[in-house]
Write an enzyme that holds these catalytic residues in place. Structure first.
Site, short mmCIF file in Angstrom:
data_model
loop_
_atom_site.label_atom_id
_atom_site.label_comp_id
_atom_site.label_asym_id
_atom_site.label_seq_id
_atom_site.Cartn_x
_atom_site.Cartn_y
_atom_site.Cartn_z
N ASN A 49 0.84 -1.19 0.00
CA ASN A 49 0.00 0.00 0.00
C ASN A 49 0.87 1.24 0.00
O ASN A 49 2.03 1.19 0.40
CB ASN A 49 -0.92 -0.01 1.23
CG ASN A 49 -2.05 0.97 1.10
OD1 ASN A 49 -1.92 2.16 1.36
ND2 ASN A 49 -3.19 0.47 0.65
N HIS A 65 -12.90 17.09 -6.53
CA HIS A 65 -11.91 16.14 -6.02
C HIS A 65 -10.76 16.89 -5.36
O HIS A 65 -10.16 17.77 -5.98
CB HIS A 65 -11.38 15.27 -7.15
CG HIS A 65 -10.39 14.24 -6.69
ND1 HIS A 65 -9.16 14.05 -7.28
CD2 HIS A 65 -10.45 13.34 -5.68
CE1 HIS A 65 -8.51 13.07 -6.66
NE2 HIS A 65 -9.28 12.63 -5.68
N GLU A 71 -7.44 15.70 -3.76
CA GLU A 71 -6.45 14.72 -3.30
C GLU A 71 -5.42 15.48 -2.47
O GLU A 71 -4.75 16.37 -2.98
CB GLU A 71 -5.77 14.03 -4.49
CG GLU A 71 -4.66 13.08 -4.08
CD GLU A 71 -5.11 12.05 -3.03
OE1 GLU A 71 -6.02 11.26 -3.33
OE2 GLU A 71 -4.53 12.05 -1.91
N HIS A 80 -11.75 9.65 1.32
CA HIS A 80 -11.06 8.39 1.07
C HIS A 80 -9.74 8.36 1.83
O HIS A 80 -9.14 9.40 2.05
CB HIS A 80 -10.83 8.21 -0.43
CG HIS A 80 -12.07 7.82 -1.18
ND1 HIS A 80 -12.06 6.91 -2.20
CD2 HIS A 80 -13.36 8.21 -1.06
CE1 HIS A 80 -13.29 6.75 -2.68
NE2 HIS A 80 -14.10 7.54 -2.00
N GLU A 119 -14.21 6.01 2.03
CA GLU A 119 -13.79 4.75 1.44
C GLU A 119 -13.20 3.97 2.60
O GLU A 119 -13.88 3.21 3.25
CB GLU A 119 -12.82 4.97 0.30
CG GLU A 119 -12.41 3.69 -0.41
CD GLU A 119 -11.17 3.92 -1.25
OE1 GLU A 119 -10.21 4.53 -0.76
OE2 GLU A 119 -11.17 3.49 -2.42
N GLU A 159 -11.47 0.00 -6.62
CA GLU A 159 -10.25 0.31 -7.38
C GLU A 159 -9.23 -0.83 -7.30
O GLU A 159 -8.47 -1.05 -8.24
CB GLU A 159 -9.63 1.61 -6.89
CG GLU A 159 -9.13 1.59 -5.46
CD GLU A 159 -8.86 2.99 -4.92
OE1 GLU A 159 -9.24 3.99 -5.58
OE2 GLU A 159 -8.26 3.08 -3.83
#
Lengths: 713, 713
Positions: free
Chosen positions: A193, A413, A415, A483, A502, A508
């Site tokens: 990850n 969005h 991020e 998320h 999430e 995904e």
């Protein structure tokens, strides 16, 4: 005087001797016993229908630079009460929620230090919640938690559905094993990850779902995680005792508290019926009531997005491949060569807006719209995005007008790349930008290690941030779908603009190598206990190499399973994640996604077994429509369901989207059948689901004239 | 072809062999030599008037997880240039500043990695500055600094004026010792502080002032500390080599860079005249030019404040003593009992406004005006202040109107308590609050350990924050005076709204036990090299027990020394720190503080010896007035100064405020004399200063008629 003294002494003795307290659930099936062991250590145990479920387990906390809150307590007093009320969530699995429990408040005093600790127990029919409370007091004002030492002593080597305990990620497939096998299976359970850190070979995350040999279902989790660090569990696998293991900060401390303060609620659900675990609203009920005065702007959202094509590698978030790195405000994108794969461009977004408008979707999400994607990841980059500067090919004004003209909303969005300070510095202008261009919701992300370095995704520092972002969003009437943030613990009751997270292994990962086919039969028992998941389902093309020849991932699910997810994976925010062209190959299956509701009057779990299957029926809010979903695990199975949830005297058309008989998640995932039936409250269905398969049913009220030619169930 | 190849090889060889580069200062007195040692290690050395001052010293950086930038270099090319221009600061010690240097740019390439490193040298008449530059390049994009390895190899066991190297505090008395004695004297040099962390028994801070046995003065510092971590120096006391020692972050890393990037300038000043060190503008000249378009709102400030009475313990910042702790927004101060010692109350503030108006002060600072002071310190408290909520007895509206009616400005106070995220979360609303109530300047503080925990006051994270706060302040037209922040390195050139820092041991420590009497004869050579200091002088009552019987501190200074500080301790922001009643005991001495200017056309350092004395004359900007200040160290001394700085053909009245003959900082600090003289450019003065004493002179142009009865110097 002597007589009175004797009487007082007797009463005092009586009080001291009767330190053991017990609490029953409203229906009497659960019983919690609290007492003090020698040395004044507080302990509890839990039994269900007369049998012990949690053995005697210790309570308390280890403090830094102070005497611990572990022992030397006596009971100063106790108070029992009951609570029974019904409240209405802004959105949810049901229109009304009943909150019914019996409560025991235990007031402890620590002899030498004079400090007070309260442990509050609430026993619901489906489980126990308890928390620590640290009242305002002279001898305990500021303190640092070294570790919380809450135990959950198991009565046996139960089967558990677990993911590795971790300070930064929950994006793991679940492992189903005995508790005694966790240690040997741990390393292979740790999938790679962007940001992860484990702490023990027997560490696991919550919510933890277990099943005993006697067929009892046990779920451990926490509720109302506010101004505290996330609780993982560490298993003593000799004695089968779980103990709380909090998330440390950069210097190893596990929490900074100022009295009056409370810990989150530690929750233990118990039932002999797995469905009770899914039905339970205990996690929500343990949270504070809604704090937002005006919630009229909070609405469920069905959306599509410029996203899956980047996840699969078909397109890129980045605008150009020319840059080794970006310095926002200095890099001149107009001088770079576009890479020709940047999906977030005005024309392409308009295509999505058109498609969304044509098919009745509320909104379109666009990722990769803003400067900075060329080097956003893996560099510990601080000033990574500013959340307001579009790429040269994303005309935010034009898209705004176009979306408005089509009656479609845009989803923003953000991020953050884990750079929390950078996000907070830009938060107001970012939300103002959203208001200006009518973006009602934002998907935020925290991919990569947290900055400030040394902090973790699940530490008190980051948890404070996530709530700060949600609260500030509410000031701007913005809905948040976070998320990679902490997995939810019911805060949506208090801040109903937190419409999604999430914070688990989502769709995904099907494009990152695939997830286990029964993953979706576990998630509702684990991740979803604390809140909905933006699972982003609806993939129709399972062979990812068809989108990107360099990606040989396979989506381990049938189309029918994908449709069912809109019902089984509860979320007020639902994405049709695949590309329009893939939906257009199967417009009849796509119809279910278009029809399915997002908000519910009622939810009835028809059947459920963690790891194997879940079948749920939900009534659309303010409508007579019902939707049913079944997701199936690794073995083919025939589901037998009754339609007795339907209103008597009403007639319905049920459209059943199911696996074709020869479907299989791996070898034949796109084979499905659609059958229409006439149904009423007496109907029954026997439906086969294949491995990784399922079925979805839309049930709409109809005149008898409309259904007379249909087969009756 | 052969001929050409031979010639090329010869040239290449010639270039390689002549890798040694030299650079002269404009006046030729300083020479820097750069070369590569074996293994391609870049080194430099410095000589002054033909004698080595810095022996061969290595350059380079150790990187984390990458090949170091220490060796294996070759010179790809060099470029020489010269620069000579004059610029005008918004405020400063002089109206114009000349920037004149010779520059050598050395382009290095590292053989195996192909990476480029530039070292840029600028040689001024008074010293050398050099920095590392990391050009944008494919093979070096993002990197983490493990340690910078810049050496400063001393030619002998010099005398140094030093404070212990520390990641969080500079609030130490200076120790004067040989370099070889640092180790043995280190521990006793570490005085207690709210936040401090040393790293080596031979670690020291910059700027480091030294004097060689040959009477050379050497000063080591840095300029333009931006997006980098602060450089301390660690002494190898066997070889007398200093090496850079950067400040780590929470996980031990010392810097995160993204190319193109530059390090701060490392500076080495050398002179045989101590005054050159004080006169030098090299630190400013190495900074970027002013970035603020409009500077009309930036003005020097002479102020008083509700402050010293709290520092001495006479009054309190806190409103009440009843609360164990405060939760902002929850604690109801109206329900608490005022402690009767809260100085920041409306009536008392109005008294200060009156006094300021009467005596021509620009502004009044008020500390303790806002909720939260009951538990602000030492608790690692995150949400410690909100910077906008006054105590019940501080009527911000009323004070605003009153101050305006009196023509006095208010200075805001933002004590952050080191809780950086909390400050940034409130920064916009805090500055908006200032705009709303006409506060043109803020004194900010960072008392206590930094939050996020694990970060340090001088790490890259905090340094990024300080500049962020200054830049945002400029957006709101707010001037900033940051205490406990990083010591300045000339950034006031780029952001002239940064009008002050404390960031050293200031006057408050006189009330915390006292500072060394010669402290103020060292600070201009050390702390003030990078920028002015808000030293907050002007104490007239040296016996602190007269303000607070429980505080037996003594201010180790005479009144004349206190007056001189307004001239010797350069700052555009000057406080008359004592209480009005103490000034009213000596109104004639107070007159100097009222008269002294804040901004200068010219500054002439008449005489200076670190640790012993400094005498400086300054011409008030836009006026014919001059002010002279002398601060004296531990030994009584007679100063002999010429007034040849005065304009010829002009006649002046000089008012000399000096120590009385029997004055002494300890036993008789309040004994002073005031004498008026007639002076002109031919005058001379022989003036005695006592230990911890000094003198101040205001010189104002006058008609001969006004001066005819005065004694002539």
């Amino acid at each position: 005087m002597k007589k009175i003294i004797c009487l007082s002494l007797f009463l005092v003795a009586a009080i001291n001797f009767s330190v053991a307290q017990s609490l029953q659930s409203p229906n009497g099936e659960l019983q919690m016993n609290f007492s003090l062991e020698e040395e004044g250590t507080p302990v509890y145990k839990l039994s269900f229908k007369g049998n012990e479920v949690i053995k005697t387990s210790k309570l308390g906390l280890e403090l830094k630079e102070e005497e611990d809150l572990l022992s030397n307590f006596s009971v100063e007093g106790t108070e029992e009460s009951s609570f029974d009320n019904t409240w209405t969530p802004v959105w949810g699995e049901s229109k009304e929620i009943r909150n019914n429990y019996n409560e025991l408040e235990v007031n402890l005093v620590q002899e030498e230090t004079g400090r007070n600790l309260i442990i509050r127990f609430r026993l619901f029919n489906e489980g126990l919640g308890f928390r620590y409370e640290f009242p305002e007091q002279k001898d305990l004002v500021y303190f640092v938690i070294e570790e919380e030492r809450t135990q959950f002593a198991m009565t046996g080597d139960h089967t558990a559905f677990w993911i590795p305990g971790d300070y930064d990620s929950q994006e793991y497939d679940y492992t189903e094993s005995k508790l005694s096998e966790i240690r040997e299976k741990f390393d292979s359970a740790v999938q790679p990850n962007a940001s992860q850190e484990q702490f023990s070979k027997t560490g696991v995350q919550t919510s933890l779902m277990m099943k005993t040999e006697d067929g009892l279902y046990i779920n451990l989790h926490e509720a109302a995680l506010v101004e505290y660090s996330l609780m993982n569990l560490n298993l003593d696998d000799e004695n089968m005792i779980f103990e709380s293991w909090l998330t440390p900060d950069a210097v190893g401390n596990k929490g900074y508290l100022q009295t009056p303060a409370v810990s989150p609620w530690r929750t233990i659900m118990v039932s002999d019926d797995a469905r009770d675990i899914l039905v339970s609203n205990m996690n929500l009920n343990l949270n504070e009531p809604n704090k937002l005065e005006d919630t009229s702007w909070i609405k469920p959202v069905k959306y599509m997005g410029v996203w899956w094509e980047m996840i699969t590698g078909k397109s890129s978030w980045a605008y150009t491949d020319e840059l080794a790195s970006v310095k926002l405000g200095e890099t001149d994108y107009s001088k770079t060569k576009p890479n020709g794969k940047h999906a977030a461009n005005t024309e392409h977004v308009k295509e999505y807006i058109d498609f969304a408008a044509e098919h009745g979707f509320d909104a379109v999400l666009v990722e990769g719209w803003n400067e900075g994607w060329e080097d956003w990841f893996g560099q510990s980059k601080d000033y990574v995005f500013d959340f307001v500067t579009p790429y040269p090919d994303f005309d935010v004004e034009e898209i705004h007008e176009y979306a408005q003209s089509k009656g479609v909303k845009m989803i923003m969005h953000h991020e953050t790349s884990g750079a929390i300070r950078n996000y907070e510095r830009h938060l107001d202008t970012a939300y103002q930008f959203m208001n200006k261009y009518d973006y009602p919701a934002v998907k935020s992300g925290y991919v990569g290690d947290i900055i400030p370095r040394g902090e973790h995704h699940y530490g008190q520092w980051a948890i404070n941030h996530y709530l700060y972002a949600v609260k500030k969003a509410a000031d701007y009437k913005v809905m948040v779908n976070a998320h990679e943030a902490v997995r939810p613990t019911g805060l949506r009751r208090t801040y109903p603009n937190l419409i999604g997270n999430e914070s688990a292994r989502g769709t995904e990962f099907q494009a990152f190598g695939g997830s286990k086919p029964n993953h979706v039969t576990i998630l509702p028992f684990t991740r979803l206990i604390g809140g909905p998941m933006d699972y982003t389902p609806g993939i129709f093309e399972m062979d990812i190499s068809k989108l990107n020849p360099d990606n040989d991932s396979h989506v381990n699910s049938t189309i029918a399973n994908q449709l069912a997810l809109y019902v089984t994976m509860y979320s007020p925010l639902q994405m049709a994640a695949d590309l329009p062209e893939n939906y257009m190959k199967f417009p009849d299956a796509f119809q279910f996604i278009k029809d399915v509701a997002l908000d519910w009057d009622k939810s009835i779990y028809l059947e459920a077994e963690p790891g194997d299957y879940i079948t749920v029926a939900r009534k659309e809010k303010g409508s007579s429509n019902w939707f049913v979903g079944n997701v199936n695990g690794n073995e083919a199975r025939t589901s037998m369901i009754q339609f007795d949830f339907l209103e008597k005297e009403k007639n319905y058309i049920a459209t059943v989207y199911s696996d074709a008989p020869d479907a299989h998640y791996k070898t034949n995932p796109q084979a499905y059948e659609i059958k229409k039936y006439r149904v009423n409250s007496k109907s029954e269905l026997s439906q086969k689901s294949v491995p990784g398969g399922g079925y979805a049913i839309s049930i709409m009220e109809a005149d008898k004239s409309e259904t007379k030619d249909l087969k009756k169930l």
